[in-house]
Write a protein that holds these residues in place. Structure first.
Motif, PDB file in Angstrom:
ATOM      1  N   TRP A  34       0.851  -1.197   0.000  1.00  0.00           N
ATOM      2  CA  TRP A  34       0.000   0.000   0.000  1.00  0.00           C
ATOM      3  C   TRP A  34       0.884   1.243   0.000  1.00  0.00           C
ATOM      4  CZ3 TRP A  34      -3.231  -3.043  -1.485  1.00  0.00           C
ATOM      5  CH2 TRP A  34      -3.891  -3.999  -0.748  1.00  0.00           C
ATOM      6  N   GLN A  35       1.903   1.222   0.840  1.00  0.00           N
ATOM      7  CA  GLN A  35       2.800   2.376   0.903  1.00  0.00           C
ATOM      8  C   GLN A  35       3.591   2.517  -0.393  1.00  0.00           C
ATOM      9  OE1 GLN A  35       5.181   1.915   4.400  1.00  0.00           O
ATOM     10  NE2 GLN A  35       3.466   2.298   5.780  1.00  0.00           N
ATOM     11  N   ARG A  36       4.079   1.425  -0.911  1.00  0.00           N
ATOM     12  CA  ARG A  36       4.892   1.436  -2.135  1.00  0.00           C
ATOM     13  C   ARG A  36       4.112   2.002  -3.317  1.00  0.00           C
ATOM     14  NH1 ARG A  36       6.432   1.318  -6.561  1.00  0.00           N
ATOM     15  NH2 ARG A  36       8.178   0.231  -7.492  1.00  0.00           N
ATOM     16  N   LEU A  37       2.827   1.664  -3.395  1.00  0.00           N
ATOM     17  CA  LEU A  37       1.992   2.135  -4.496  1.00  0.00           C
ATOM     18  C   LEU A  37       1.392   3.511  -4.218  1.00  0.00           C
ATOM     19  CD1 LEU A  37       0.144  -1.160  -5.510  1.00  0.00           C
ATOM     20  CD2 LEU A  37       2.192  -0.142  -6.554  1.00  0.00           C
ATOM     21  N   GLY A  38       1.667   4.049  -3.038  1.00  0.00           N
ATOM     22  CA  GLY A  38       1.196   5.386  -2.707  1.00  0.00           C
ATOM     23  C   GLY A  38      -0.256   5.473  -2.298  1.00  0.00           C
ATOM     24  N   HIS A  39      -0.823   4.373  -1.828  1.00  0.00           N
ATOM     25  CA  HIS A  39      -2.215   4.380  -1.387  1.00  0.00           C
ATOM     26  C   HIS A  39      -2.299   4.860   0.064  1.00  0.00           C
ATOM     27  CE1 HIS A  39      -3.439   2.438  -5.024  1.00  0.00           C
ATOM     28  NE2 HIS A  39      -2.760   1.338  -4.763  1.00  0.00           N
ATOM     29  N   LYS A  40      -3.277   5.688   0.343  1.00  0.00           N
ATOM     30  CA  LYS A  40      -3.467   6.157   1.710  1.00  0.00           C
ATOM     31  C   LYS A  40      -4.172   5.119   2.563  1.00  0.00           C
ATOM     32  CE  LYS A  40      -3.556  11.024   0.543  1.00  0.00           C
ATOM     33  NZ  LYS A  40      -4.288  12.272   0.604  1.00  0.00           N
ATOM     34  N   TYR A  41      -5.012   4.323   1.920  1.00  0.00           N
ATOM     35  CA  TYR A  41      -5.787   3.320   2.643  1.00  0.00           C
ATOM     36  C   TYR A  41      -5.646   1.974   1.951  1.00  0.00           C
ATOM     37  CZ  TYR A  41      -7.862   7.591   4.387  1.00  0.00           C
ATOM     38  OH  TYR A  41      -8.043   8.822   4.939  1.00  0.00           O
ATOM     39  N   PRO A  42      -5.614   0.895   2.721  1.00  0.00           N
ATOM     40  CA  PRO A  42      -5.517  -0.430   2.097  1.00  0.00           C
ATOM     41  C   PRO A  42      -6.761  -0.774   1.290  1.00  0.00           C
ATOM     42  CG  PRO A  42      -5.684  -0.606   4.495  1.00  0.00           C
ATOM     43  CD  PRO A  42      -5.633   0.839   4.165  1.00  0.00           C
ATOM     44  N   SER A  43      -6.572  -1.511   0.254  1.00  0.00           N
ATOM     45  CA  SER A  43      -7.682  -1.933  -0.589  1.00  0.00           C
ATOM     46  C   SER A  43      -8.418  -3.102   0.056  1.00  0.00           C
ATOM     47  CB  SER A  43      -7.159  -2.371  -1.955  1.00  0.00           C
ATOM     48  OG  SER A  43      -8.167  -3.032  -2.681  1.00  0.00           O
ATOM     49  N   GLY A  46      -7.625  -6.610  -1.678  1.00  0.00           N
ATOM     50  CA  GLY A  46      -6.411  -7.378  -1.446  1.00  0.00           C
ATOM     51  C   GLY A  46      -5.257  -6.961  -2.346  1.00  0.00           C
ATOM     52  N   TRP A  47      -4.075  -7.414  -1.944  1.00  0.00           N
ATOM     53  CA  TRP A  47      -2.856  -6.996  -2.632  1.00  0.00           C
ATOM     54  C   TRP A  47      -2.770  -7.535  -4.050  1.00  0.00           C
ATOM     55  CZ3 TRP A  47       0.183 -10.991  -4.117  1.00  0.00           C
ATOM     56  CH2 TRP A  47       0.125 -12.169  -3.378  1.00  0.00           C
ATOM     57  N   ALA A  48      -3.284  -8.724  -4.307  1.00  0.00           N
ATOM     58  CA  ALA A  48      -3.193  -9.297  -5.654  1.00  0.00           C
ATOM     59  C   ALA A  48      -3.948  -8.443  -6.673  1.00  0.00           C
ATOM     60  CB  ALA A  48      -3.719 -10.729  -5.661  1.00  0.00           C
ATOM     61  N   VAL A  49      -5.117  -7.951  -6.293  1.00  0.00           N
ATOM     62  CA  VAL A  49      -5.898  -7.097  -7.180  1.00  0.00           C
ATOM     63  C   VAL A  49      -5.158  -5.785  -7.437  1.00  0.00           C
ATOM     64  CG1 VAL A  49      -8.047  -5.789  -7.404  1.00  0.00           C
ATOM     65  CG2 VAL A  49      -8.101  -8.124  -6.539  1.00  0.00           C
ATOM     66  N   GLU A  50      -4.543  -5.246  -6.401  1.00  0.00           N
ATOM     67  CA  GLU A  50      -3.799  -4.000  -6.571  1.00  0.00           C
ATOM     68  C   GLU A  50      -2.605  -4.190  -7.504  1.00  0.00           C
ATOM     69  OE1 GLU A  50      -4.815  -1.010  -5.705  1.00  0.00           O
ATOM     70  OE2 GLU A  50      -6.595  -2.014  -4.939  1.00  0.00           O
ATOM     71  N   PRO A  61       3.154  -7.461 -17.468  1.00  0.00           N
ATOM     72  CA  PRO A  61       2.477  -8.680 -17.014  1.00  0.00           C
ATOM     73  C   PRO A  61       2.390  -8.702 -15.476  1.00  0.00           C
ATOM     74  CG  PRO A  61       4.175  -9.203 -18.629  1.00  0.00           C
ATOM     75  CD  PRO A  61       4.350  -7.757 -18.253  1.00  0.00           C
ATOM     76  N   ALA A  62       1.243  -9.046 -14.950  1.00  0.00           N
ATOM     77  CA  ALA A  62       1.025  -9.018 -13.502  1.00  0.00           C
ATOM     78  C   ALA A  62       1.987  -9.936 -12.749  1.00  0.00           C
ATOM     79  CB  ALA A  62      -0.419  -9.388 -13.182  1.00  0.00           C
ATOM     80  N   VAL A  63       2.256 -11.105 -13.281  1.00  0.00           N
ATOM     81  CA  VAL A  63       3.165 -12.033 -12.597  1.00  0.00           C
ATOM     82  C   VAL A  63       4.578 -11.450 -12.541  1.00  0.00           C
ATOM     83  CG1 VAL A  63       4.231 -14.317 -12.719  1.00  0.00           C
ATOM     84  CG2 VAL A  63       1.798 -14.070 -13.125  1.00  0.00           C
ATOM     85  N   GLU A  64       4.996 -10.831 -13.633  1.00  0.00           N
ATOM     86  CA  GLU A  64       6.314 -10.198 -13.669  1.00  0.00           C
ATOM     87  C   GLU A  64       6.395  -9.065 -12.649  1.00  0.00           C
ATOM     88  OE1 GLU A  64       8.431  -7.326 -16.835  1.00  0.00           O
ATOM     89  OE2 GLU A  64       7.909  -9.310 -17.621  1.00  0.00           O
ATOM     90  N   LEU A  65       5.350  -8.258 -12.574  1.00  0.00           N
ATOM     91  CA  LEU A  65       5.321  -7.166 -11.605  1.00  0.00           C
ATOM     92  C   LEU A  65       5.312  -7.709 -10.180  1.00  0.00           C
ATOM     93  CD1 LEU A  65       5.206  -4.168 -10.983  1.00  0.00           C
ATOM     94  CD2 LEU A  65       2.711  -4.294 -11.231  1.00  0.00           C
ATOM     95  N   PHE A  66       4.566  -8.775  -9.930  1.00  0.00           N
ATOM     96  CA  PHE A  66       4.543  -9.375  -8.591  1.00  0.00           C
ATOM     97  C   PHE A  66       5.946  -9.763  -8.153  1.00  0.00           C
ATOM     98  CE2 PHE A  66       4.710 -13.403  -6.222  1.00  0.00           C
ATOM     99  CZ  PHE A  66       4.246 -12.947  -4.995  1.00  0.00           C
ATOM    100  N   PHE A  67       6.681 -10.473  -8.995  1.00  0.00           N
ATOM    101  CA  PHE A  67       8.015 -10.915  -8.603  1.00  0.00           C
ATOM    102  C   PHE A  67       8.994  -9.754  -8.484  1.00  0.00           C
ATOM    103  CE2 PHE A  67       6.422 -15.116  -9.860  1.00  0.00           C
ATOM    104  CZ  PHE A  67       6.750 -15.801  -8.698  1.00  0.00           C
ATOM    105  N   SER A  68       8.817  -8.730  -9.276  1.00  0.00           N
ATOM    106  CA  SER A  68       9.635  -7.532  -9.150  1.00  0.00           C
ATOM    107  C   SER A  68       9.384  -6.847  -7.801  1.00  0.00           C
ATOM    108  CB  SER A  68       9.329  -6.580 -10.305  1.00  0.00           C
ATOM    109  OG  SER A  68      10.019  -5.374 -10.159  1.00  0.00           O
ATOM    110  N   LEU A  69       8.120  -6.699  -7.451  1.00  0.00           N
ATOM    111  CA  LEU A  69       7.762  -6.107  -6.164  1.00  0.00           C
ATOM    112  C   LEU A  69       8.221  -6.989  -5.003  1.00  0.00           C
ATOM    113  CD1 LEU A  69       4.206  -4.835  -7.094  1.00  0.00           C
ATOM    114  CD2 LEU A  69       6.164  -3.393  -6.461  1.00  0.00           C
ATOM    115  N   LEU A  70       8.108  -8.294  -5.156  1.00  0.00           N
ATOM    116  CA  LEU A  70       8.554  -9.208  -4.110  1.00  0.00           C
ATOM    117  C   LEU A  70      10.058  -9.076  -3.880  1.00  0.00           C
ATOM    118  CD1 LEU A  70       7.961 -11.459  -2.098  1.00  0.00           C
ATOM    119  CD2 LEU A  70       8.220 -13.093  -3.998  1.00  0.00           C
ATOM    120  N   ASP A  71      10.824  -8.983  -4.953  1.00  0.00           N
ATOM    121  CA  ASP A  71      12.275  -8.786  -4.820  1.00  0.00           C
ATOM    122  C   ASP A  71      12.580  -7.486  -4.079  1.00  0.00           C
ATOM    123  OD1 ASP A  71      12.808 -11.157  -6.148  1.00  0.00           O
ATOM    124  OD2 ASP A  71      13.242 -10.183  -8.073  1.00  0.00           O
TER     125      ASP A  71
END
Length: 82
Positions: A34-43, A46-50, A61-71
């Motif tokens: 939430w902080q990384r994406l600049g959201h003031k409030y949690p969705s 859930g995080w997967a939808v965000e 691609p969402a999977v590519e972005l997920f692993f990038s964010l996870l790293d």
């Protein structure tokens, strides 16, 4: 898939941090996201939808972005630990 992974950790007694979900809370990864994406409030969705929304907005691609964010998340946690 991640919930299955979490269940397997418990069944096999593997003491590993699981930052994606914990009973009664969103988990550390969601709070970081939430902080990384600049959201003031949690969705409430859930995080997967965000991540899917961010992937669509950035044309990645969402999977590519997920692993990038996870790293990125793991790197920041490693720095914070020491």
């Amino acid at each position: 898939m991640l919930i299955g992974y979490r269940a397997a950790l418990g069944v096999h007694g593997i003491p590993e941090d699981f930052d994606f979900w914990s009973p009664g809370s969103r988990g550390p990864f969601a709070e970081w996201l939430w902080q990384r994406l600049g959201h003031k409030y949690p969705s409430p969705l859930g995080w997967a939808v965000e991540i899917e929304r961010e992937a669509e907005a950035t044309n990645k691609p969402a999977v590519e972005l997920f692993f990038s964010l996870l790293d990125e998340y793991r790197a920041e946690r490693s720095e914070a630990k020491g």
